[in-house]
Design an enzyme around this catalytic site. Structure first.
Site, PDB file in Angstrom:
ATOM      1  N   ASP A  29      37.127 -12.058 -24.213  1.00  0.00           N
ATOM      2  CA  ASP A  29      36.184 -12.865 -23.948  1.00  0.00           C
ATOM      3  C   ASP A  29      35.740 -12.351 -22.217  1.00  0.00           C
ATOM      4  O   ASP A  29      36.608 -12.225 -21.658  1.00  0.00           O
ATOM      5  CB  ASP A  29      36.806 -14.375 -24.102  1.00  0.00           C
ATOM      6  CG  ASP A  29      35.259 -15.226 -23.987  1.00  0.00           C
ATOM      7  OD1 ASP A  29      34.987 -15.821 -25.206  1.00  0.00           O
ATOM      8  OD2 ASP A  29      34.547 -15.426 -23.072  1.00  0.00           O
ATOM      9  N   ILE A  30      34.416 -12.498 -22.093  1.00  0.00           N
ATOM     10  CA  ILE A  30      34.020 -12.447 -20.755  1.00  0.00           C
ATOM     11  C   ILE A  30      34.140 -13.508 -19.906  1.00  0.00           C
ATOM     12  O   ILE A  30      34.197 -13.296 -18.766  1.00  0.00           O
ATOM     13  CB  ILE A  30      32.565 -11.957 -20.892  1.00  0.00           C
ATOM     14  CG1 ILE A  30      32.141 -11.072 -19.697  1.00  0.00           C
ATOM     15  CG2 ILE A  30      31.837 -13.293 -21.223  1.00  0.00           C
ATOM     16  CD1 ILE A  30      30.661 -10.532 -19.974  1.00  0.00           C
ATOM     17  N   ASN A  86      33.932 -22.379 -33.356  1.00  0.00           N
ATOM     18  CA  ASN A  86      32.897 -23.740 -33.039  1.00  0.00           C
ATOM     19  C   ASN A  86      31.752 -23.406 -33.817  1.00  0.00           C
ATOM     20  O   ASN A  86      31.460 -22.552 -34.100  1.00  0.00           O
ATOM     21  CB  ASN A  86      32.450 -23.485 -31.403  1.00  0.00           C
ATOM     22  CG  ASN A  86      33.565 -23.666 -30.425  1.00  0.00           C
ATOM     23  OD1 ASN A  86      34.464 -24.534 -30.633  1.00  0.00           O
ATOM     24  ND2 ASN A  86      33.718 -22.973 -29.423  1.00  0.00           N
ATOM     25  N   VAL A  95      27.033 -18.486 -29.340  1.00  0.00           N
ATOM     26  CA  VAL A  95      26.764 -17.026 -29.858  1.00  0.00           C
ATOM     27  C   VAL A  95      26.715 -17.288 -31.303  1.00  0.00           C
ATOM     28  O   VAL A  95      27.918 -17.932 -32.009  1.00  0.00           O
ATOM     29  CB  VAL A  95      27.687 -15.918 -29.489  1.00  0.00           C
ATOM     30  CG1 VAL A  95      27.222 -14.881 -30.253  1.00  0.00           C
ATOM     31  CG2 VAL A  95      27.694 -16.084 -27.879  1.00  0.00           C
ATOM     32  N   HIS A  99      32.716 -16.320 -34.697  1.00  0.00           N
ATOM     33  CA  HIS A  99      33.929 -15.586 -34.089  1.00  0.00           C
ATOM     34  C   HIS A  99      34.983 -16.617 -34.016  1.00  0.00           C
ATOM     35  O   HIS A  99      34.958 -17.959 -33.756  1.00  0.00           O
ATOM     36  CB  HIS A  99      33.471 -15.380 -32.594  1.00  0.00           C
ATOM     37  CG  HIS A  99      32.517 -16.191 -31.924  1.00  0.00           C
ATOM     38  ND1 HIS A  99      31.158 -16.471 -32.229  1.00  0.00           N
ATOM     39  CD2 HIS A  99      32.879 -17.166 -30.877  1.00  0.00           C
ATOM     40  CE1 HIS A  99      31.070 -17.447 -31.520  1.00  0.00           C
ATOM     41  NE2 HIS A  99      31.895 -17.948 -30.732  1.00  0.00           N
ATOM     42  N   MET A 100      36.145 -16.136 -34.046  1.00  0.00           N
ATOM     43  CA  MET A 100      37.473 -16.736 -33.759  1.00  0.00           C
ATOM     44  C   MET A 100      38.010 -16.681 -32.214  1.00  0.00           C
ATOM     45  O   MET A 100      37.957 -15.460 -32.061  1.00  0.00           O
ATOM     46  CB  MET A 100      38.400 -16.368 -34.861  1.00  0.00           C
ATOM     47  CG  MET A 100      39.922 -17.201 -34.841  1.00  0.00           C
ATOM     48  SD  MET A 100      40.906 -16.975 -36.273  1.00  0.00           S
ATOM     49  CE  MET A 100      39.823 -17.818 -37.442  1.00  0.00           C
ATOM     50  N   HIS A 101      38.170 -17.675 -31.658  1.00  0.00           N
ATOM     51  CA  HIS A 101      38.700 -17.522 -30.406  1.00  0.00           C
ATOM     52  C   HIS A 101      40.298 -17.407 -30.472  1.00  0.00           C
ATOM     53  O   HIS A 101      40.940 -18.404 -31.348  1.00  0.00           O
ATOM     54  CB  HIS A 101      38.553 -18.857 -29.639  1.00  0.00           C
ATOM     55  CG  HIS A 101      36.939 -19.017 -29.185  1.00  0.00           C
ATOM     56  ND1 HIS A 101      36.492 -18.690 -27.973  1.00  0.00           N
ATOM     57  CD2 HIS A 101      35.897 -19.421 -29.711  1.00  0.00           C
ATOM     58  CE1 HIS A 101      35.240 -18.901 -27.897  1.00  0.00           C
ATOM     59  NE2 HIS A 101      34.767 -19.422 -29.180  1.00  0.00           N
TER      60      HIS A 101
HETATM   61  P1  AMP Z   1      31.137 -20.105 -28.620  1.00  0.00           P
HETATM   62  O1  AMP Z   1      30.807 -20.887 -27.243  1.00  0.00           O
HETATM   63  O2  AMP Z   1      32.378 -20.578 -29.227  1.00  0.00           O
HETATM   64  O3  AMP Z   1      29.857 -19.550 -29.246  1.00  0.00           O
HETATM   65  O4  AMP Z   1      31.725 -18.856 -27.821  1.00  0.00           O
HETATM   66  C1  AMP Z   1      31.068 -17.541 -27.305  1.00  0.00           C
HETATM   67  C2  AMP Z   1      32.173 -17.055 -26.611  1.00  0.00           C
HETATM   68  O5  AMP Z   1      31.380 -15.704 -26.060  1.00  0.00           O
HETATM   69  C3  AMP Z   1      32.275 -17.620 -25.163  1.00  0.00           C
HETATM   70  O6  AMP Z   1      33.622 -18.008 -24.907  1.00  0.00           O
HETATM   71  C4  AMP Z   1      31.836 -16.442 -24.047  1.00  0.00           C
HETATM   72  O7  AMP Z   1      32.423 -16.548 -22.991  1.00  0.00           O
HETATM   73  C5  AMP Z   1      31.739 -15.137 -25.011  1.00  0.00           C
HETATM   74  N1  AMP Z   1      30.946 -14.195 -24.581  1.00  0.00           N
HETATM   75  C6  AMP Z   1      29.459 -14.106 -24.569  1.00  0.00           C
HETATM   76  N2  AMP Z   1      29.038 -13.003 -24.086  1.00  0.00           N
HETATM   77  C7  AMP Z   1      30.162 -12.099 -24.249  1.00  0.00           C
HETATM   78  C8  AMP Z   1      30.058 -10.722 -24.122  1.00  0.00           C
HETATM   79  N3  AMP Z   1      29.010 -10.016 -23.595  1.00  0.00           N
HETATM   80  N4  AMP Z   1      31.379 -10.248 -24.111  1.00  0.00           N
HETATM   81  C9  AMP Z   1      32.553 -10.891 -24.188  1.00  0.00           C
HETATM   82  N5  AMP Z   1      32.584 -12.337 -24.568  1.00  0.00           N
HETATM   83  C10 AMP Z   1      31.414 -12.930 -24.402  1.00  0.00           C
END
Ligand code: AMP
Ligand code: ZN
Length: 113
Positions: A29-30, A86, A95, A99-101
């Site tokens: 994660d960024i 989420n 996003v 996706h699974m954190h």
């Molecule tokens: P969510 O809020 O559950 O939709 O999580 C989206 C996640 O994507 C967040 O934790 C962001 O930090 C991460 N994210 C957004 N853009 C990027 C990227 N280009 N590379 C890696 N992680 C990202």
């Protein structure tokens, strides 16, 4: 398709990829919320958990299974870690490609704020 995570899958934008197979991709994660914070995503575009169909059930299992595998590799499987997904605005989704954190390396509290 104008989807950030599809672009990462297609190598149109860079990411710190940590795992890939035929079905899933994982990358750091960024904006990490823990010493280790990875995102595990399906290679097919599914916008939200609400869009899952029965045909996707094995894929969701793969996300979870990959998270556990990466937790073992990272060395925090035994001490514990957190996975979460989420859904939509109030759930904190930003996003719209599921996706699974996977977060580890610190203690998490519950209930979360
Ligand atoms: P969510 O809020 O559950 O939709 O999580 C989206 C996640 O994507 C967040 O934790 C962001 O930090 C991460 N994210 C957004 N853009 C990027 C990227 N280009 N590379 C890696 N992680 C990202
Ligand atoms: Zn996508």
């Amino acid at each position: 398709m104008d989807c950030l995570f599809c672009k990462i899958i297609n190598r149109e934008i860079p990411a710190d990829i940590v795992y890939e197979d035929e079905h899933v991709l994982a990358f750091n994660d960024i904006n990490p919320q823990a010493p280790t914070h990875m995102l595990i995503i399906p290679k097919t575009h599914i916008a939200t958990l609400n869009d899952l169909e029965e045909a996707d059930l094995a894929l969701v299992g793969r996300l979870q299974y990959t998270a556990a595998k990466l937790a073992k590799e990272a060395g925090f499987a035994e001490e514990g870690y957190r996975v979460l997904m989420n859904c939509n605005e109030k759930g904190g989704q930003t996003v719209y490609h599921i996706h699974m954190h996977l977060m580890g390396g610190r203690r998490f509290t519950w209930p979360a704020g």
